[in-house]
Design a protein around this motif. Sequence first.
Motif, PDB file in Angstrom:
ATOM      1  N   ILE A 250     -70.529 -36.072  -7.314  1.00  0.00           N
ATOM      2  CA  ILE A 250     -70.994 -35.122  -7.587  1.00  0.00           C
ATOM      3  C   ILE A 250     -70.682 -33.910  -6.954  1.00  0.00           C
ATOM      4  N   PRO A 251     -69.988 -32.949  -7.504  1.00  0.00           N
ATOM      5  CA  PRO A 251     -69.002 -31.740  -6.792  1.00  0.00           C
ATOM      6  C   PRO A 251     -70.007 -30.993  -6.169  1.00  0.00           C
ATOM      7  N   GLY A 252     -69.684 -30.528  -4.952  1.00  0.00           N
ATOM      8  CA  GLY A 252     -70.721 -29.477  -4.094  1.00  0.00           C
ATOM      9  C   GLY A 252     -71.955 -30.284  -3.914  1.00  0.00           C
ATOM     10  N   PHE A 253     -71.714 -31.654  -3.734  1.00  0.00           N
ATOM     11  CA  PHE A 253     -73.192 -32.202  -3.180  1.00  0.00           C
ATOM     12  C   PHE A 253     -73.543 -31.963  -1.664  1.00  0.00           C
ATOM     13  N   HIS A 254     -74.675 -31.517  -1.399  1.00  0.00           N
ATOM     14  CA  HIS A 254     -74.897 -30.804  -0.138  1.00  0.00           C
ATOM     15  C   HIS A 254     -75.582 -32.112   0.792  1.00  0.00           C
ATOM     16  N   TRP A 255     -74.651 -32.953   1.100  1.00  0.00           N
ATOM     17  CA  TRP A 255     -74.635 -34.085   2.028  1.00  0.00           C
ATOM     18  C   TRP A 255     -73.640 -34.153   2.814  1.00  0.00           C
ATOM     19  N   GLN A 256     -73.802 -34.376   4.233  1.00  0.00           N
ATOM     20  CA  GLN A 256     -72.577 -34.777   5.233  1.00  0.00           C
ATOM     21  C   GLN A 256     -73.243 -35.997   6.214  1.00  0.00           C
ATOM     22  N   GLU A 257     -72.172 -36.587   6.781  1.00  0.00           N
ATOM     23  CA  GLU A 257     -72.505 -37.761   7.554  1.00  0.00           C
ATOM     24  C   GLU A 257     -73.637 -37.207   8.784  1.00  0.00           C
ATOM     25  N   ASP A 258     -73.395 -35.962   9.169  1.00  0.00           N
ATOM     26  CA  ASP A 258     -74.465 -35.368  10.255  1.00  0.00           C
ATOM     27  C   ASP A 258     -75.964 -35.470   9.675  1.00  0.00           C
ATOM     28  N   ASN A 259     -76.115 -35.282   8.277  1.00  0.00           N
ATOM     29  CA  ASN A 259     -77.460 -35.526   8.101  1.00  0.00           C
ATOM     30  C   ASN A 259     -77.914 -36.793   8.090  1.00  0.00           C
ATOM     31  N   TRP A 260     -77.087 -37.855   7.929  1.00  0.00           N
ATOM     32  CA  TRP A 260     -77.581 -39.216   8.140  1.00  0.00           C
ATOM     33  C   TRP A 260     -77.971 -39.527   9.622  1.00  0.00           C
ATOM     34  N   HIS A 261     -77.338 -38.677  10.371  1.00  0.00           N
ATOM     35  CA  HIS A 261     -77.862 -38.774  11.941  1.00  0.00           C
ATOM     36  C   HIS A 261     -79.189 -38.224  12.233  1.00  0.00           C
ATOM     37  N   MET A 262     -79.391 -36.784  11.415  1.00  0.00           N
ATOM     38  CA  MET A 262     -80.618 -36.430  11.441  1.00  0.00           C
ATOM     39  C   MET A 262     -81.866 -37.199  10.963  1.00  0.00           C
ATOM     40  N   LEU A 263     -81.514 -38.008   9.904  1.00  0.00           N
ATOM     41  CA  LEU A 263     -82.493 -38.778   9.429  1.00  0.00           C
ATOM     42  C   LEU A 263     -82.795 -39.796  10.210  1.00  0.00           C
ATOM     43  N   GLN A 264     -81.588 -40.489  10.808  1.00  0.00           N
ATOM     44  CA  GLN A 264     -81.843 -41.555  11.742  1.00  0.00           C
ATOM     45  C   GLN A 264     -83.029 -41.102  12.923  1.00  0.00           C
ATOM     46  N   GLN A 265     -82.681 -39.971  13.454  1.00  0.00           N
ATOM     47  CA  GLN A 265     -83.451 -39.524  14.517  1.00  0.00           C
ATOM     48  C   GLN A 265     -84.963 -39.386  14.216  1.00  0.00           C
ATOM     49  N   GLY A 266     -85.333 -39.013  12.820  1.00  0.00           N
ATOM     50  CA  GLY A 266     -86.639 -39.050  12.463  1.00  0.00           C
ATOM     51  C   GLY A 266     -87.093 -40.500  12.208  1.00  0.00           C
ATOM     52  N   TYR A 267     -86.389 -41.455  11.660  1.00  0.00           N
ATOM     53  CA  TYR A 267     -86.487 -42.961  11.714  1.00  0.00           C
ATOM     54  C   TYR A 267     -86.877 -43.583  12.953  1.00  0.00           C
TER      55      TYR A 267
END
Length: 243
Positions: A222-239
């Motif tokens: 998807i062009p312009g999809f608003h997700w970056q690898e840093d977001n995964w680290h944020m998700l993991q912190q919550g997990y």
Amino acid sequence: MVKPCREKVLQQDNVYCVFDQEKISDFSPDMLSEKYWLKQNAVSGSAQGRGTTWFISHQEQQWVLRHYYRGGLIGKFNKDSYWFSGQKNTRAAREFSLLLTLEQLGLPAPHPVAYRVKRQGLFYRADLLSTRIKDAEDLVAILSRESLDKSLWADIGATIRRFHDHGIYHHDLNAHNILLDRQHKVSLIDFDRGEQRAVKQSWQQANMERLLRSFRKEQNKIPGFHWQEDNWHMLQQGYRQKN
């Protein structure tokens, strides 16, 4: 406290149904067919995936009707027929039972309404009716137009952790099956082939890796999809945070 599901069985010839009388007192097996709801002008929308998911409005309730379709290579030759090895082993019965468990645990997921299994010799086809998460969109739709802040990513991770702490395995944990409503409450949907397992096993890590692959896939597609690898680290912190 969540009331237990008052399950009732209705069997007519080769059709076997189970429904929750508290949610659907006027049950008919035809209610597990989109044709019934189309005639009632009760279809409020639909979504395309492996098949069509139908959104139903009935007596001030919002439901989701889904037919079970096969995926992968076998789905090209046999789209919706499954080997019958007992009612409790059907895809619909197992998902209905798991959704009931999630409801009793107070986890944010759809609630079971009814299911139907139609026998055809040694095989069956099946349908499931469940409640619809109100005013919610999946993460792919949301991230296609906007980004999420750090706290929301953490909430997503914490919500997944709640399911995992109860041993809830989601067979297809991906960005399409995570919803956010208007109050930013996180829910999980589509528990086909899910189950309750022993806690703290390797399946939890595999579940998370599947989700990560899903985000990367959507980012590439998807062009312009608003997700970056840093977001995964944020998700993991919550997990990793204990709820």
